[in-house]
Design an enzyme around this catalytic site. Structure first.
Site, PDB file in Angstrom:
ATOM      1  N   ASP A  51       0.708  -1.061  -0.090  1.00 37.06           N
ATOM      2  CA  ASP A  51       0.152  -0.022  -0.055  1.00 37.06           C
ATOM      3  C   ASP A  51       0.801   1.306   0.233  1.00 37.06           C
ATOM      4  O   ASP A  51       2.145   1.155   0.235  1.00 37.06           O
ATOM      5  CB  ASP A  51      -0.783   0.020   1.236  1.00 37.06           C
ATOM      6  CG  ASP A  51      -1.696   1.208   1.450  1.00 37.06           C
ATOM      7  OD1 ASP A  51      -2.022   1.713   0.562  1.00 37.06           O
ATOM      8  OD2 ASP A  51      -1.743   1.614   2.591  1.00 37.06           O
TER       9      ASP A  51
ATOM     10  N   ASP B  49      -0.105   5.087   1.009  1.00 40.70           N
ATOM     11  CA  ASP B  49      -0.310   5.796   2.098  1.00 40.70           C
ATOM     12  C   ASP B  49      -0.252   5.201   3.424  1.00 40.70           C
ATOM     13  O   ASP B  49      -0.935   4.412   3.591  1.00 40.70           O
ATOM     14  CB  ASP B  49      -1.507   6.447   2.053  1.00 40.70           C
ATOM     15  CG  ASP B  49      -1.652   7.562   0.469  1.00 40.70           C
ATOM     16  OD1 ASP B  49      -0.566   8.071   0.338  1.00 40.70           O
ATOM     17  OD2 ASP B  49      -2.569   7.692  -0.042  1.00 40.70           O
TER      18      ASP B  49
HETATM   19  C1  BG6 Z   1      -5.361   6.115   0.165  1.00 40.95           C
HETATM   20  C2  BG6 Z   1      -5.349   6.936   1.192  1.00 40.95           C
HETATM   21  O1  BG6 Z   1      -4.239   5.551  -0.086  1.00 40.95           O
HETATM   22  O2  BG6 Z   1      -5.667   6.801  -1.139  1.00 40.95           O
HETATM   23  C3  BG6 Z   1      -6.861   7.552   1.256  1.00 40.95           C
HETATM   24  O3  BG6 Z   1      -5.302   6.295   2.510  1.00 40.95           O
HETATM   25  C4  BG6 Z   1      -7.062   8.464  -0.030  1.00 40.95           C
HETATM   26  O4  BG6 Z   1      -6.933   8.412   2.506  1.00 40.95           O
HETATM   27  C5  BG6 Z   1      -7.047   7.437  -1.290  1.00 40.95           C
HETATM   28  O5  BG6 Z   1      -8.326   8.894   0.012  1.00 40.95           O
HETATM   29  C6  BG6 Z   1      -7.129   7.997  -2.433  1.00 40.95           C
HETATM   30  O6  BG6 Z   1      -6.244   8.965  -2.689  1.00 40.95           O
HETATM   31  P1  BG6 Z   1      -6.148   9.777  -3.979  1.00 40.95           P
HETATM   32  O7  BG6 Z   1      -4.508  10.281  -4.107  1.00 40.95           O
HETATM   33  O8  BG6 Z   1      -6.448   9.240  -5.146  1.00 40.95           O
HETATM   34  O9  BG6 Z   1      -7.298  11.084  -3.662  1.00 40.95           O
HETATM   35 MG    MG Z   2      -2.886   3.242   3.747  1.00 35.11          MG
END
Ligand code: BG6
Ligand code: MG
Length: 311
Positions: free
Chosen positions: A102, A104
């Site tokens: 993953d 984030d």
């Molecule tokens: C995830 C995060 O990895 O990505 C979420 O944990 C986030 O908080 C999601 O909403 C979507 O990310 P993005 O960059 O496409 O808005």
């Molecule tokens: Mg995550």
């Protein structure tokens, strides 16, 4: 008396189920999963005038052509041809072949940046949004995150307003990524990527973020990843397994030989549904369903990942 339909049902559950036999439009394949208590399973199949013997143990699958001149089969994702009298064996022993990360909360900590962007929206719109609510957004898509915030506030917005705010939130978020660099890689991750490379283990990304490729570039570690699953293309977001299965497929690795690393409950569920071993990084939330639970990415090592395949 005997119940022949029942007997056929038992045969089907063993052959289609545990041996994982499929006849898909005349393409024959096996994906064996013997229960731990079973020492051996063997049966014969008459296919297109040929007679195939299949013998499965915990560690090996053996296919042999007893009658007939030729038969094309697949074991998992590998096609092969058996000629008259030939036998072919495949190892069923699990081995670590790819680690699916993953992004984030595992590779870099962007959660505070997501939080700040959503908070700006919430403040402008007079919605309540705090750190606790932010935890519910871990791992879920941008659109699903907005739905959570609206639901928590009992607010209902038009589709146009929702999509306009998703675009705006992303602009705010992307602006905050401008200073992102190697310093923002979470502890132990760079070393782990190097160790995986040295051991010939692939790394891939299974993130819900549509910004994932750009973030990896900014962190300067794109070269370590053989694939990035595309959050914009998979049918179902986490907690469904699509992103992890796509990452495994893009690396050309069988799903059972992958380990997934996650910091969110939705992510651990996705890994488990994908039939993979899971590591939970418990920096923000507890992940009781993960096969291996660690309190920080600094504890993540090649040895720990490889040993997950041993049980
Ligand atoms: C995830 C995060 O990895 O990505 C979420 O944990 C986030 O908080 C999601 O909403 C979507 O990310 P993005 O960059 O496409 O808005
Ligand atoms: Mg995550």
């Amino acid at each position: 008396g005997i119940h022949t339909a029942c007997m056929a049902g038992s045969w089907m559950s063993v052959v289609y189920g545990f041996a994982g036999f499929e006849d898909y439009g005349g393409e024959y394949s096996f994906n064996p999963h013997l229960p731990k208590e079973w020492k051996k399973l063997s049966f014969s199949l008459a296919i297109r005038g040929a007679l195939l013997d299949v013998t499965l143990s915990q560690n090996e699958a053996v296919y042999s052509l007893k009658e007939g001149s030729e038969l094309e089969l697949s074991h998992r994702n590998e096609k092969f041809v058996l000629k008259a009298g030939e036998k072919k064996s495949f190892s069923l022993k699990k081995k670590l072949a790819a680690v699916l990360f993953d992004l984030d909360g595992v590779v870099t900590n962007t959660a505070p940046l997501h939080f700040a962007a959503w908070k700006k929206m919430a403040d402008e719109e007079g919605l309540r949004f705090d750190e606790d609510m932010n935890k519910k957004l871990l791992g879920i898509s941008r659109e699903a995150s907005l739905e959570v915030i609206l639901k928590e506030n009992g607010a209902e917005w038009s589709a146009e307003k929702k999509s306009a705010w998703c675009v705006k939130k992303n602009e705010i978020y992307k602006k905050s990524l401008e200073t992102l660099g190697e310093k923002d890689i979470l502890p132990g991750i760079k070393k782990l990527l190097e160790d995986l490379k040295a051991h010939g283990i692939k790394a891939a990304l299974a993130s819900s973020s549509k910004n994932a490729p750009m973030i990896l570039e900014r962190l300067g570690i794109s070269e370590y990843f053989c694939a990035i699953a595309d959050a914009a293309k998979v049918q179902k977001a986490k907690p469904e397994p699509d992103l992890f299965l796509e990452a495994a497929e893009k690396c050309g690795v069988w799903y059972a030989d992958c380990v997934g690393v996650e910091d969110a409950e939705s992510g651990v569920s996705a890994i488990k549904k994908a039939g993979m071993k899971s590591v939970g990084i418990e920096t923000t939330v507890t992940l009781p369903n993960a096969d291996l639970r660690l309190s920080s990415t600094a504890e993540l090592t090649y040895e720990k990942l490889a040993s997950l395949m041993e049980d």
